[in-house]
Write an enzyme that holds these catalytic residues in place. Sequence first.
Site, mmCIF file in Angstrom:
data_model
loop_
_atom_site.group_PDB
_atom_site.id
_atom_site.type_symbol
_atom_site.label_atom_id
_atom_site.label_comp_id
_atom_site.label_asym_id
_atom_site.label_seq_id
_atom_site.Cartn_x
_atom_site.Cartn_y
_atom_site.Cartn_z
ATOM 1 N N ALA A 126 36.915 34.281 38.235
ATOM 2 C CA ALA A 126 36.205 34.034 39.482
ATOM 3 C C ALA A 126 37.061 33.633 40.682
ATOM 4 O O ALA A 126 36.668 33.898 41.823
ATOM 5 C CB ALA A 126 35.136 32.953 39.255
ATOM 6 N N CYS A 247 42.285 45.457 41.299
ATOM 7 C CA CYS A 247 42.876 45.825 42.591
ATOM 8 C C CYS A 247 44.195 46.554 42.340
ATOM 9 O O CYS A 247 45.219 46.252 42.941
ATOM 10 C CB CYS A 247 43.077 44.593 43.482
ATOM 11 S SG CYS A 247 44.037 43.270 42.734
#
Length: 480
Positions: A126, A247
């Site tokens: 998170a 990413c």
Amino acid sequence: MDSNTFIPQAFIDKMSSILPENLNIDELVAACRRPLRRAIRVNTLKIDIKDFLDIANKKSWALTPVPWCKEGFWIEIDNDHIPLGNSAEHLAGLFYIQEASSMMPVSALLHHFQDTENATLLDAAAAPGSKTTQLAAAINNQGLIIANEYSSSRIKMLHSNIQRCGIKNVALTHFDAAVFGQWLPNTFDAILLDAPCSGEGTVRKDKQAMKNWDQTAIESISTVQKTLIESAFKALKTGGVMVYSTCTLSLEENQDVCLHLKQAYPDSVEFLSLDNLFKDADKTLTPEGFLHIWPQIYDTEGFFVAAIKKMAEVAVEPAQKRLRKFPFQPTTQTVRSNLYDYFENQFSITQLTGVLYQRDDEFWLFPENIVPLINELRFSRLGIKIAEKFGKGRKSGFKSTHEFATCFGQQSPLAIELLAHQAREYYQGRDIHDIDTNNSKGEVMLRYQGHVIGLGKSLDNRIKNSLPRDLILDKNLFDE
């Protein structure tokens, strides 16, 4: 264009071999060398989009909508050196600074999972909190989000962002995310796994992101990612949806990880296509229905997003748990009534949702969905602390918390509006003098530009500062 951005030749050679036929390597390298466009996401727990656009217009902020997130905007400001993080709007939690492509995983999750009203969700990796806060706002602080972070150094930042954004439906945990499959099998309605990765897509904001790029390291990370996605899938309820994202650009960390899951559980895994997530999504769509986002397509970071549905249960060997005694107890009805009467009398706040628990003299508000999980997991932080009790007998009372103010303060019609220099002093941790306190006594909500920013204690013609010491900013409100 920045020629100082480090891009290894080995990386260029590898990307040349996996680029779709309609793309070329020169455009990819050129995109990687361009500075990244700044983007923000409006926090709809604090302000609606229309009102935020009015603020932006007054400040001459040029906003361009992000196609896959209705709350997301690319932002350009006249003075590019003004730090957005010290603006009044950011400090009040009205927006979150978030790269545009990183808004896509939550959008993809909600695209295929709409039954969010009372859902129990997991954000398995998170920190720093961009996706947790985006998810919490999207489900309007309802249900429960378990926000897990393995790195202990990033937990504080995660909590700080959750607090600033006025979020109350989150429980923080600190585990290797690989534990969830055994610890909480078939538990979550939906899961977001933004997996740790080699970060090839982040080179536009970090010129040295690929300084240590190495194919062997990518293969090692891929092994970890496969373990994480299997564990998350086991923790997902049958019929639930999981979004896997990174990413980075290498197939080993993206398509190959998802295909590994499909191979492991062929009858249980269904890939959900993201072809109509937004206009032009087809430009990065893979044959499996994933989005492999090359930086030059949407002028973003490199990214990868896959949506997966669990069609059937998979076998799980449950963990043998040994947990410490839970340190909180439900409050008595008398204590609950006394505390809520205080909030109503002092602030005219009456709408508090959640279950009230007590630890010593502290009062905590938990999301209702956490109750069945209390004895199943160890939490780093659960819900929000809303008040503390002080004194005894007739001299006893309650003291509210900053978290209470960030989550519920906007309900109060009694808040005192600060001027720019007063708000600046408040953020610097100073008491505020020569201010009209409206004959108030005791705790008061403090507003700046119409938005509650914290608490103070009214003492005649001054307000004693109640801002937590770790939130003090000597330099703030540069643009006021």
